[in-house]
Design an enzyme around this catalytic site. Structure first.
Site, mmCIF file in Angstrom:
data_model
loop_
_atom_site.group_PDB
_atom_site.id
_atom_site.type_symbol
_atom_site.label_atom_id
_atom_site.label_comp_id
_atom_site.label_asym_id
_atom_site.label_seq_id
_atom_site.Cartn_x
_atom_site.Cartn_y
_atom_site.Cartn_z
ATOM 1 N N ASN A 1 -5.446 5.034 7.546
ATOM 2 C CA ASN A 1 -5.259 4.357 6.261
ATOM 3 C C ASN A 1 -4.529 5.304 5.301
ATOM 4 O OD1 ASN A 1 -5.491 1.977 4.794
ATOM 5 N ND2 ASN A 1 -7.411 2.586 3.852
ATOM 6 N N GLU B 1 0.848 -1.200 0.000
ATOM 7 C CA GLU B 1 0.000 0.000 0.000
ATOM 8 C C GLU B 1 0.882 1.248 0.000
ATOM 9 O OE1 GLU B 1 -2.832 1.262 -0.208
ATOM 10 O OE2 GLU B 1 -4.342 -0.295 0.078
ATOM 11 N N ASN C 1 -9.644 5.997 1.488
ATOM 12 C CA ASN C 1 -8.576 5.492 0.640
ATOM 13 C C ASN C 1 -7.952 6.575 -0.230
ATOM 14 O OD1 ASN C 1 -7.203 2.977 0.538
ATOM 15 N ND2 ASN C 1 -9.197 1.979 0.620
ATOM 16 N N ASP D 1 -9.596 1.852 -4.795
ATOM 17 C CA ASP D 1 -8.681 1.861 -3.636
ATOM 18 C C ASP D 1 -7.760 3.081 -3.753
ATOM 19 O OD1 ASP D 1 -6.916 1.235 -1.563
ATOM 20 O OD2 ASP D 1 -7.001 -0.898 -1.912
HETATM 21 CA CA CA Z 1 -5.601 1.763 0.262
#
Ligand code: CA
Length: 302
Positions: free
Chosen positions: A103, A17, A157, A211
């Site tokens: 996140n 990520e 996200n 995402d």
């Molecule tokens: Ca993500």
């Protein structure tokens, strides 16, 4: 125009990520989210190294203008003072409820960090069973102050801004929405929320969950499609998918432009418990030959 996809770091993550291209060193920084590691891939030497931040969750690593990095671990924001010294100092503790985690994050053109949150699972999310509306969108100013901008987000996200910083794009994966906001870079505020692309609509079929995201110099959005094995290029003016790049695994998580002239797209992915027919899941991919370019990523000013 045909692109070429290469796994430049094979199977380096469970949940890759947060890719950030550092043009001064030609390195890609990224995280292995549910391991709590940050990675540095040196595109010149091909070397990939990793550090653990002292927790099992890390989602952000972005270089600071003063040196070192701003990082996140679970619900804290911290400074990693250098890659070699491995010293982590918290700058904002528990900005979220204990059951949650920070996140994706990105720095705007003024050097302010934007980041979101979500309920904290123990592993790669099952999107259909994720607790709803636990997350928020925040910013961290260079002076260390944290502001909450939007509540009732499920999995906060991808985000990015247009060239003149008048629009911020932002994704809630479970709402399956790519939104646009009017953006005030001086005040650090967002307003006038509207939908750019709705992944739950029949007009955008088979794209899974939006995402991570980046923007190219033509103002088009590149969105990672979790559970669909794709990155799609979206025209935010029309909300339509104008290009699709397919990958050899399903859980594509994020992307950013890099390379000497920002014409390579670096893409992170996640690995299911059994690799099965997707042996490259969890790798870092580089896409060349797209015929578009991105721009230099911003560093944190605090
Ligand atoms: Ca993500």
């Amino acid at each position: 125009m045909s692109e070429k996809i290469e796994a430049v770091v094979k199977n380096s993550t469970r949940l890759g990520e947060g890719p950030h291209w550092d043009d001064t060193t030609q390195c890609l920084y990224y995280v292995d989210l549910f391991v709590g590691d940050v990675h540095r891939y040196n595109a010149v030497t091909g070397d990939d190294s990793r550090l653990n931040l002292g927790d099992t969750i890390a989602s952000i690593i972005i270089p600071r203008q003063k040196g070192g990095f701003v990082v996140s671990k679970r619900t804290d924001l911290a400074i990693l003072d250098s890659w070699d010294r491995d010293k982590v100092t918290s700058i904002a503790n528990r900005v979220e409820a204990d059951a949650n985690m920070i996140n994706d994050g990105k720095v705007d053109a003024s050097g302010r960090l934007w980041f979101g949150s979500c309920f904290c699972g123990k592993d790669i999310p099952d999107p259909d069973n994720w607790p709803k509306h636990q997350g928020s969108l925040y910013s961290l100013d260079p002076d260390g102050s944290v502001k909450k901008h939007i509540s009732n987000i499920t999995i906060s996200n991808g985000m990015d801004w247009n060239d003149d910083n008048s629009v911020m794009y932002y994704i809630d994966s479970i709402a399956r929405q790519v939104w646009a906001f009017d953006f005030d870079i001086t005040a650090g505020t967002v307003s006038n929320q509207r939908t750019v692309a709705d992944f739950s609509s029949t007009e955008i079929p088979d794209m899974g969950y939006p995402d991570g995201m980046t923007i190219d110099t033509e103002g088009k959005l590149w969105v990672a499609c979790f559970d669909a094995g794709k990155v799609v290029r979206i025209d935010p003016e029309t909300g339509t998918v104008i290009r699709t790049v397919k990958f050899p695994c399903e859980k594509i998580t994020s992307c950013c432009f890099g390379g000497e002239d920002f014409t390579d797209l670096y893409v992170t992915s996640a690995a299911p418990a059994q690799l099965g027919k997707t042996p490259l899941a969890g790798s870092i991919f580089k896409v060349t030959g797209l015929g578009v370019r991105g721009r230099k990523a911003n560093m944190f000013a605090g």
